[in-house]
Scaffold this active site. Sequence first.
Site, PDB file in Angstrom:
ATOM      1  N   LYS A  60       0.859  -1.197   0.166  1.00 46.62           N
ATOM      2  CA  LYS A  60       0.002  -0.008  -0.005  1.00 46.62           C
ATOM      3  C   LYS A  60       0.959   1.126   0.047  1.00 46.62           C
ATOM      4  O   LYS A  60       1.989   1.369   0.374  1.00 46.62           O
ATOM      5  CB  LYS A  60      -0.895  -0.022   1.294  1.00 46.62           C
ATOM      6  CG  LYS A  60      -0.214   0.024   2.466  1.00 46.62           C
ATOM      7  CD  LYS A  60      -1.229  -0.058   3.730  1.00 46.62           C
ATOM      8  CE  LYS A  60      -0.563  -0.029   4.926  1.00 46.62           C
ATOM      9  NZ  LYS A  60      -1.718  -0.036   6.118  1.00 46.62           N
ATOM     10  N   ILE A  71       5.932   3.012   0.145  1.00 44.54           N
ATOM     11  CA  ILE A  71       5.337   1.692  -0.039  1.00 44.54           C
ATOM     12  C   ILE A  71       5.682   0.828   1.057  1.00 44.54           C
ATOM     13  O   ILE A  71       7.095   0.426   1.092  1.00 44.54           O
ATOM     14  CB  ILE A  71       5.882   1.210  -1.474  1.00 44.54           C
ATOM     15  CG1 ILE A  71       5.387   2.310  -2.699  1.00 44.54           C
ATOM     16  CG2 ILE A  71       5.050   0.015  -1.782  1.00 44.54           C
ATOM     17  CD1 ILE A  71       6.246   1.955  -3.921  1.00 44.54           C
ATOM     18  N   CYS A  72       4.835   0.082   1.459  1.00 45.47           N
ATOM     19  CA  CYS A  72       4.782  -0.832   2.579  1.00 45.47           C
ATOM     20  C   CYS A  72       3.811  -1.975   2.640  1.00 45.47           C
ATOM     21  O   CYS A  72       2.860  -1.900   1.825  1.00 45.47           O
ATOM     22  CB  CYS A  72       4.817   0.087   4.115  1.00 45.47           C
ATOM     23  SG  CYS A  72       3.159   0.637   4.443  1.00 45.47           S
ATOM     24  N   LYS A  73       3.708  -2.829   3.317  1.00 47.34           N
ATOM     25  CA  LYS A  73       2.941  -4.001   3.456  1.00 47.34           C
ATOM     26  C   LYS A  73       1.639  -3.366   3.897  1.00 47.34           C
ATOM     27  O   LYS A  73       1.641  -2.519   4.865  1.00 47.34           O
ATOM     28  CB  LYS A  73       3.620  -5.153   4.639  1.00 47.34           C
ATOM     29  CG  LYS A  73       4.751  -5.887   3.819  1.00 47.34           C
ATOM     30  CD  LYS A  73       5.116  -6.916   4.974  1.00 47.34           C
ATOM     31  CE  LYS A  73       6.316  -7.631   4.529  1.00 47.34           C
ATOM     32  NZ  LYS A  73       6.739  -8.654   5.525  1.00 47.34           N
TER      33      LYS A  73
END
Length: 222
Positions: A60, A71-73
């Site tokens: 996400k 941008i990360c999990k």
Amino acid sequence: AELPPPYTAIASPDASSVPVINCRVCQSLINLDGKLHQHVVKCTVCNEATPIKNPPSGKKYVRCQCNCLLICKDTSRKIGCPRPNCRRIITLGPVMLIPEEQPAQPALPVQPDGTRVVCGHCGNTFLWMELRFNTLAKCPHCKKISSVGSALPRRRCCAYITIGMICIFIGVGLTVGTQDFARRFHATYVSWAVAYLLGFICLIRACYWGAIKVSYPEHSFA
């Protein structure tokens, strides 16, 4: 009567125009020609990233207050901004996805339950979730362990020095007082060795606590 001139098709300006998108930070136009395969593009005016596609599966987008696009999990609840002049700790809510057709919304950092600590090894700031000082912390940047506050290593260093000297004095006393007894019962030498060994081990631990790096808290949160 004269015949009309032959018809010539004129290309529409919109048909030959390259795809563009507005930067979600400064609203400048970004040329997408040759970049449609990317997930994000960089604005040439403000140098900030703008998403043009939905994030990869399981990821996400999150935009920090400093306009850095992260941008990360999609299961992440806390992330840190990597910019050296920001270093905010962002607490994510249940809905932090930035769809392609929606403008990016800055994620407001929520006051964390912990302490910002300056690492004694690398000098970077990280969030220490313990609500008490005098503990050991592992820096997420350099992966090294340091003491949060100087009270713990000072207290343990003094304690190990005291115990080590007591053990060595006991060993010296046993050596002097049981020499004749040890000549008849050789097992007495074991008690000497144990006393000296414990003393040296405590002195080595005292050196460890005396040389350990100290990380100091920057701010504390209630």
